[in-house]
Scaffold this active site. Structure first.
Site, PDB file in Angstrom:
ATOM      1  N   THR A 279       0.160  -6.734   4.891  1.00  0.00           N
ATOM      2  CA  THR A 279       1.464  -6.305   4.393  1.00  0.00           C
ATOM      3  C   THR A 279       2.245  -5.626   5.508  1.00  0.00           C
ATOM      4  OG1 THR A 279       0.690  -4.100   3.737  1.00  0.00           O
ATOM      5  CG2 THR A 279       0.588  -5.849   2.072  1.00  0.00           C
ATOM      6  N   ASP A 280       3.551  -5.592   5.318  1.00  0.00           N
ATOM      7  CA  ASP A 280       4.344  -4.645   6.088  1.00  0.00           C
ATOM      8  C   ASP A 280       4.014  -3.254   5.550  1.00  0.00           C
ATOM      9  OD1 ASP A 280       6.160  -3.505   7.815  1.00  0.00           O
ATOM     10  OD2 ASP A 280       7.818  -4.807   7.254  1.00  0.00           O
TER      11      ASP A 280
END
Length: 769
Positions: A279-280
């Protein structure tokens, strides 16, 4: 020695314990499945959730939305994964790296400084249209990561520059997916040539900073496949990045990090991706949904995410087999890293050599927009009056995750002085005093991730300007600071401020009255308006944000040590409203403000009504004039195109195109040759033309020629048909257009496709709601 029964029993227990410890599988020696079987659920989840992030001024080791239970191996790195030493699983380190490695320059208890090289921003690199430049920068960047003990660089950024006000456009390459994919492929290959991984980002359609954690992008599947996903597809298939970073936003109602359509159907099934998805930072809302979607690593990691996953496995809403499948990919990634291989960081990158690469790259990507009466290049020994705050306070790069802690930035006065140019001392003194006084007024505790506030532009006054007309030439630098977390504004950003307009008017009037010329240097991270003031000046050099060698590289081009060869990878509109993506940007907000990670946001959505028609595709389709078209850029010499040849006039599976380019001027230079395809548009609306190939010539001497060759396969002719979910090339006559920009076509030919060509059928995914 006399042995008792108790002694023998204790010895046997200890021996069995030791044998049990020795029998634990070791990562890399046994297969991943054996290692996974030996883990507890807690250990599995520890690995799949990152080990936290310290945010100076917001969190400390014990507070805030972070785990923070692993000491940083590399201070200032963005995050780490957990270790299980008994299984041979080490900590791995990931760090930001859009324009160079972002780590802390200082470490506790040490006097030395850990600098990294600030390379030019991605938009400038793309403006070079030179994959060898991208590869060289990537190789240098990756070697610094290796030297400092970083396993993965979080980059390159690959999102499309959909709208001029996108806050992170400076981290991205272009408005065009072919340029984006080609440049990113070269960058990834350069970085990974060091045995260092990349995380291509932000997958996908992360084109807004406003409410970026909540915004829903409503978009058709053709625009997705042809524009916003195509660059990612190219780099996944051609460069095989170790990791992909999912984005913050939703696509058609689902967060990208929670979307099986995006991460499984498209990324893994359609494209065959084998690597890791992370994920970011603080991206998405539902850790369990992320696990199910195939987002294997949650970064930077929070206690709440760990607990949610554990609870879901225990209550049966998340199968442990999903956890194991995700772990398999994570363990495969770990085995690629330098940390797993036991490499010891040298902490001695070759910063001197990399500075040379940064300077060369910067000069290659600068774009000469105007050069009336051959005002440039200037000759040595000239005396220059240099105006504008940014002349003396150049911006080397963007802020936020795109920032770099470099040792220095060469100012324009420093660069010009080294090139034999003298600056007017009175003008220089006035600006330096003004900048110091205004900076002294700024707050000292502004968070690191926010761009510093702009200081007022000095109004030099008529007397100072008049005295400066004794110089041979005037330079005015207009600058912009770009950064993460916020989109740009129209007023005083896309459009020049009234003070900047007045400065250009006053200086130009005074110098032109003496028969002397004025050159504007644009030290900007994104597109700005130029039409209202460009006729007042004689030359315009678009220097972008050129990295730490900024002043030296700008001087190289102004002086002619480097003949400018950069061309625009993004269109410059006449006015903001001319761009069809201006409508609704950056989205419609609704609902109450909420806390997302350490940021505040509101729910928002935006519809991409323009479909595939963005950038030059839109301007040409709607016959909207631009200030400077896609692919545009001047040179100190001129080029002629001739001898266009095709291997066939009827499609036979592959089309080979060649053209001869000749330097017809008096100065050695490089030309960027652009190949566009005009498709017939039988059943689907098509752009007037689309870029499908480009090549940069070697440095051609006056009178010298080079033959440039292109190969086009079926993918270059294909469009995405939504109804059938197929890539097809429609039958008809295709135009092959070769030129110096999207509007400056020099030679043409045609090729006929006699019948429909089916390239492939892909999953139906991410359908509009």
């Amino acid at each position: 020695m006399k042995w008792t029964s108790l002694s023998i029993f204790c010895f046997a227990v200890l021996a069995q314990t030791g044998n049990a410890q020795q029998a634990l599988p070791q990562l890399g020696k046994q297969n991943n499945a054996a290692v996974i079987r030996s883990m507890s659920l807690q250990q599995k989840v520890d690995l799949l959730v990152g080990q936290g992030m310290r945010i100076p001024g917001i969190t400390d080791a014990n507070q805030g939305p972070v785990v923070g239970k692993t000491e940083d191996k590399v201070p200032g790195a963005a995050g780490t994964t957990a270790s299980i030493s008994a299984l041979g699983i080490p900590v791995t380190v990931v760090a930001d790296g859009s324009a160079g490695l972002r780590i802390s320059p200082k470490r506790p208890g040490e006097e030395r400084t850990y600098y990294a090289t600030a390379f030019p921003i991605a938009t400038l690199l793309a403006s070079s249209w030179d994959t060898s430049v991208l590869y060289a920068v990537g190789k240098a960047m990756g070697s610094e990561a290796k030297a400092y003990g970083v396993d993965v660089i979080l980059g390159p950024g690959m999102n499309i520059q959909r709208n001029a006000l996108g806050g992170r456009n400076f981290e991205y390459y272009a408005e065009d997916p072919f340029v984006t994919g080609t440049m990113a492929t070269a960058m990834v290959k350069g970085i990974q040539s060091n045995g260092i991984g990349t995380s291509v980002k932000h997958f996908a359609v992360n084109n807004h900073e406003t409410n970026r954690n909540t915004i829903n992008i409503k978009i058709g599947t053709r625009a997705l496949r042809e524009i916003y996903l195509k660059g990612f597809e190219m780099v996944v298939k051609q460069a095989k990045p170790w990791t992909v970073m999912s984005s913050y936003n939703k696509i058609n109602g689902t967060y990208t990090s929670e979307s099986p359509d995006l991460l499984k159907k498209i990324l893994r099934e359609d494209w065959g991706y084998k690597g890791l998805v992370m994920t970011d930072w603080f991206g998405g809302m539902d850790a369990v949904a992320q696990m199910k979607a195939g987002n294997e690593l949650l970064m930077p990691g929070t206690p709440q995410q760990e607990q949610a996953i554990i609870n879901a496995v225990k209550n049966g809403t998340l199968a442990e087999s999903v956890i194991d499948e995700n772990l398999d990919k994570l363990l495969s990634y770990i085995q690629l890293t330098q940390s797993f291989k036991g490499a010891q960081p040298s902490n001695t990158p070759d910063l001197k050599a990399h500075a040379v690469i940064a300077r060369q790259a910067a000069a290659e990507g600068m774009v000469l927009l105007k050069n009336a009466s051959g005002v440039l290049p200037m000759s040595a020994g000239k005396r220059i009056a240099a105006f504008g705050n940014f002349t003396y306070d150049l911006v080397s790069g963007g802020t936020g995750s795109g920032d770099v802690n470099e040792a220095y930035t060469i100012s324009l006065p420093q660069g010009l002085s080294a090139a034999g140019i003298t600056l007017d001392p009175a003008v220089q003194a006035a600006y330096e005093a003004h900048i110091k006084a205004e900076k002294d007024k700024l707050p000292k505790d502004r968070p690191w991730f926010l761009p510093p506030p702009s200081i007022p532009e000095l109004q030099p006054g008529a007397a100072l300007i008049e005295s400066a007309t004794n110089a041979d030439l005037a330079i005015i630098t207009i600058g912009r600071i770009s950064g993460e977390f916020m989109d740009r504004k129209k007023e005083n950003d896309f459009y020049l401020s009234s003070a900047e307009q007045q400065l250009i008017s006053d200086v130009s009037a005074a110098f032109h009255a003496k028969g002397k010329k004025v050159v504007v240097v644009l030290n900007v991270g994104g597109v700005i308006e130029t039409v209202s003031w460009r006729d007042k000046v004689d030359g315009i050099l678009l220097a972008w944000l050129p990295g730490q060698e900024a002043g030296a590289a700008i001087a190289d081009v102004l002086r002619g040590a480097v003949n400018p060869s950069g061309k625009l990878a993004v269109s410059f509109p006449v006015k903001f409203e001319d761009d069809p993506t201006a409508e609704g940007f950056p989205g419609k907000e609704y609902g109450e403000p909420m806390q997302v990670g350490f940021m505040r946001a509101r729910k928002a959505e935006i519809e991409y009504k323009e479909g595939i028609f963005i950038g030059y595709r839109a301007f040409e389709k709607q016959s909207i004039p631009t200030a400077y078209p896609f692919g545009y850029g001047l040179s100190y010499t001129s080029f002629a195109y001739s001898n266009l040849k095709l291997n066939t006039a009827v499609w036979n599976g592959q089309l080979q195109v060649q053209v001869t380019v000749k330097n017809t001027g008096k100065t050695a230079g490089k030309e960027i040759v652009q190949l566009y395809v005009a498709a017939p548009g039988k059943d689907m609306p098509k752009p007037v033309k689309e870029l499908k190939g480009f090549a940069k010539t070697r440095l051609l001497k006056p009178g010298e020629s080079q033959t440039v060759q292109f190969k086009l396969d079926a993918a270059a002719l294909a469009s995405f048909q939504e109804s059938s979910s197929q890539w097809i090339a429609e039958p008809g006559v295709y135009g092959l257009l070769i030129g110096a920009s999207s509007k400056d076509i020099r030679v043409k030919a045609t090729c006929t496709v006699p019948k429909t060509v089916l390239l492939e059928t892909v999953n139906k995914a991410l359908l509009p709601q």
